[in-house]
Write a protein that holds these residues in place. Structure first.
Motif, short mmCIF file in Angstrom:
data_model
loop_
_atom_site.label_atom_id
_atom_site.label_comp_id
_atom_site.label_asym_id
_atom_site.label_seq_id
_atom_site.Cartn_x
_atom_site.Cartn_y
_atom_site.Cartn_z
N CYS A 36 1.21 -1.29 0.28
CA CYS A 36 -0.11 -0.26 -0.30
C CYS A 36 0.94 1.14 -0.32
CB CYS A 36 -0.68 0.11 0.77
SG CYS A 36 -1.90 1.47 1.39
N LEU A 37 0.00 2.41 -0.71
CA LEU A 37 0.81 3.47 -0.74
C LEU A 37 0.43 4.79 0.38
CD1 LEU A 37 1.58 3.76 -4.82
CD2 LEU A 37 2.67 2.54 -3.11
N PHE A 38 -0.44 4.36 0.66
CA PHE A 38 -1.01 5.60 1.71
C PHE A 38 -1.43 6.44 1.62
CE2 PHE A 38 1.85 2.35 4.57
CZ PHE A 38 1.99 1.57 4.40
N CYS A 39 -1.99 6.26 0.78
CA CYS A 39 -2.22 7.81 -0.07
C CYS A 39 -2.69 8.74 0.04
CB CYS A 39 -3.01 7.83 -1.72
SG CYS A 39 -2.81 5.87 -2.55
N ALA A 42 -6.64 9.21 -0.65
CA ALA A 42 -6.83 7.63 -0.73
C ALA A 42 -7.93 7.73 -1.52
CB ALA A 42 -6.57 6.78 0.29
N PRO A 43 -7.73 7.56 -2.32
CA PRO A 43 -9.55 6.82 -3.52
C PRO A 43 -10.71 5.81 -3.06
CG PRO A 43 -7.91 6.73 -4.65
CD PRO A 43 -6.76 7.60 -3.32
N CYS A 44 -9.98 5.68 -2.03
CA CYS A 44 -10.18 3.78 -1.90
C CYS A 44 -11.07 3.59 -0.11
CB CYS A 44 -9.16 3.12 -1.18
SG CYS A 44 -8.57 3.56 -0.37
N PRO A 55 -5.90 3.57 4.09
CA PRO A 55 -4.48 3.27 3.96
C PRO A 55 -4.38 3.25 5.54
CG PRO A 55 -5.42 5.59 3.60
CD PRO A 55 -6.68 4.68 3.51
N ILE A 58 -4.41 0.05 6.96
CA ILE A 58 -3.62 -1.31 5.65
C ILE A 58 -1.95 -0.76 6.66
CG2 ILE A 58 -2.16 -1.51 4.29
CD1 ILE A 58 -4.98 -1.19 2.62
N CYS A 97 -8.20 1.95 -6.50
CA CYS A 97 -6.57 1.61 -5.70
C CYS A 97 -6.12 2.11 -7.26
CB CYS A 97 -6.83 0.95 -5.19
SG CYS A 97 -5.01 0.37 -4.84
N VAL A 98 -5.26 3.74 -6.61
CA VAL A 98 -4.89 3.64 -7.61
C VAL A 98 -3.61 3.00 -8.43
CG1 VAL A 98 -3.93 6.30 -6.66
CG2 VAL A 98 -2.20 4.42 -5.59
N ILE A 107 -3.83 -2.88 -4.52
CA ILE A 107 -4.15 -4.25 -3.18
C ILE A 107 -5.68 -4.96 -3.01
CG2 ILE A 107 -3.89 -3.66 -0.09
CD1 ILE A 107 -1.69 -2.58 -2.14
N ILE A 109 -8.06 -4.93 -0.98
CA ILE A 109 -8.07 -4.26 1.12
C ILE A 109 -9.03 -5.71 1.67
CG2 ILE A 109 -9.51 -1.93 1.53
CD1 ILE A 109 -8.79 -1.19 -1.34
FE1 SF4 Z 1 -3.39 2.03 -0.46
FE2 SF4 Z 1 -4.59 1.65 -2.80
FE3 SF4 Z 1 -6.05 2.65 -0.96
FE4 SF4 Z 1 -3.97 4.40 -2.12
S1 SF4 Z 1 -5.72 3.57 -3.64
S2 SF4 Z 1 -4.45 3.66 0.07
S3 SF4 Z 1 -2.79 2.46 -2.76
S4 SF4 Z 1 -5.27 0.78 -0.82
#
Ligand code: SF4
Length: 443
Positions: A36-39, A42-44, A55, A58, A97-98, A107, A109
């Protein structure tokens, strides 16, 4: 393409219905969480109807704080475990997810979510407790995702909560309506036990509330009532032959498969009528129960199906074949199903039309109708002052979830007509807050 033999034992059934999102072990969870990029922004999170801080949980898994991750999940979603397994994550969090932008596998999730929450359930970790009793009582009708989520929230606010459930088990669709390869009965019930023990609401099973007298009594005895009874039986098509042996509704077929799979047998050739996600589940399940041929017949084109594409792909992977632009005219047979008489269709100027003279019969020995569910209007009309729309949907103020009878609030499928479990959880949690505002005079 996978092929299945008719399951004759519990072990064979489990093998045919192997979990498509099995629980991760620690190594898998650690590895997956490290991707995970811990955006930022975060779009998720925005793609999740309950807005779980994905994030954060995770990262907590990745730093071995698995119970902390579970709490982060439950802070937003009381069905944290079930949703990890049954949510259409492919079009929600994982779809956002990006990594998808780089054509890299997103990911997982959902599986990480179930990994963390399963630990909390197994260890019976009590993250929350009932609030100080405030002397008020709320009745909840329906122990499905909406009813249970509302109960959890209200208990924390100090309400006495009693749930009335018509069936014999809790969790609604999660156990009665979802394909067995998504979540096992035991998994669904373990989360229900965990929540009931933690929050201390009371559930009365096999206790339908149906009549005017039932509702009048509830109105007198409780300060507020939350309606979360979901939808009813499969809708009828209104065509000849629906009463033939081996013609069944998808909802009833799936419920029986979940409760008594040893009593369920499918035909050699099954035709499933419909193009929604329930049709995909029923078709996949028929194949996994050992049907030699399963046809999914939809009256419009493949592109117009309501089902998610990944669900159709899953059905195809077990041998289900699609038949499009065909509308059923009659289920044929003599006592038992022998086939379906179809007429071909086409779309002209946006309107579906039958093609004259194109009738044909497709032989089969079982028909499963996945053509929507009826509304429970015969029950709802017994509530005084409640308004329904012309489709039998309970009308609520969309912000407060209050119905036209101020004492009644509602969420879940009876106000949406049928959405995902996660939407019912999100709406019911909001509705609980509004019941609280109503009862303390601030609504
Ligand atoms: Fe992690 Fe994907 Fe969410 Fe970014 S979009 S925080 S990579 S799960």
């Amino acid at each position: 393409m996978q092929e299945f033999n008719i399951p004759k034992t519990g072990a064979e059934f489990e093998k045919n219905f192997e979990q498509i999102k099995p629980l991760m072990n620690e190594t898998q969870a650690y590895y997956e969480s490290s991707r995970c990029l811990f955006c930022y922004d975060a779009p998720c999170i925005s793609a999740c109807p309950t807005h779980i801080d994905i994030p954060l949980f995770i990262r907590q898994i990745n730093s071995t704080n698995v119970l902390g991750a579970a709490k982060t999940i439950y802070d937003s979603n009381y069905f944290g475990f079930a949703c990890g397994k049954i949510c259409p994550t492919e079009v929600l969090c994982e779809g956002a997810c990006v990594y998808n932008l780089q054509e890299v596998k997103p990911i997982e999730i959902g599986r990480l979510q179930s990994f963390a929450t399963s630990r909390a359930i197994r260890e019976n970790k009590k993250f929350y407790q009932a609030g100080k009793p405030n002397g008020k009582k709320v009745a909840i009708l329906g122990a499905g995702p909406a009813g249970i989520s509302c109960a959890c929230e209200l208990r924390q606010l100090g309400y006495e909560v009693e749930i009335f459930e018509a069936k014999e088990k809790p969790s609604g669709l999660t156990i009665y309506g979802v394909a067995p390869y998504k979540i096992t009965n035991q998994e669904a019930l373990d989360e229900m036990d965990y929540l009931e023990n933690m929050f201390g609401y009371k559930t009365k099973y096999n206790s339908p509330i149906k009549t005017k007298e039932d509702f009048n009594k509830l109105e007198k005895e409780y300060d507020a009532i939350f309606l979360a009874i979901g939808l009813g039986h499969t809708s009828t098509l209104g065509i000849k032959g629906e009463d033939l042996e081996n013609c069944t509704g998808a909802v009833e077929f799936i419920a029986e498969l979940r409760m008594n799979h040893e009593k369920v047998s499918v035909g050699r050739k099954v035709i499933v009528l419909g193009g929604g996600n329930t049709a995909m589940d029923a078709a996949s399940e028929s194949a996994r129960m050992g049907a030699e041929e399963v046809i999914l017949a939809y009256r419009r084109s493949k592109e117009e199906m309501g089902a998610y594409n990944f669900e159709y792909e899953l059905a195809k992977s077990v041998g289900v074949e699609g038949m499009f632009n065909v509308s059923p005219l009659e289920i044929t047979g003599n006592g038992k199903v022998e086939g379906v008489k179809f007429i071909k269709t086409k779309t002209e100027n946006g309107k579906l039309e039958n093609i004259r003279g194109s009738e044909f019969i497709e032989g089969c020995d079982m028909v499963i109708k996945a053509t929507g569910q009826m509304k429970q209007t015969d029950i709802l009309k017994n509530i005084s002052g409640i308004s329904l729309d012309d489709k039998g949907i309970v009308i609520v103020d969309r912000k407060t979830h209050q119905t036209s009878n101020p004492k009644f609030f509602s969420a879940g499928d009876i106000i949406t007509g049928g959405e995902e479990v996660v939407n019912a959880v999100a709406d019911a949690t909001t509705a609980a807050g509004c019941i609280h505002s109503y009862l303390n005079g601030s609504l």
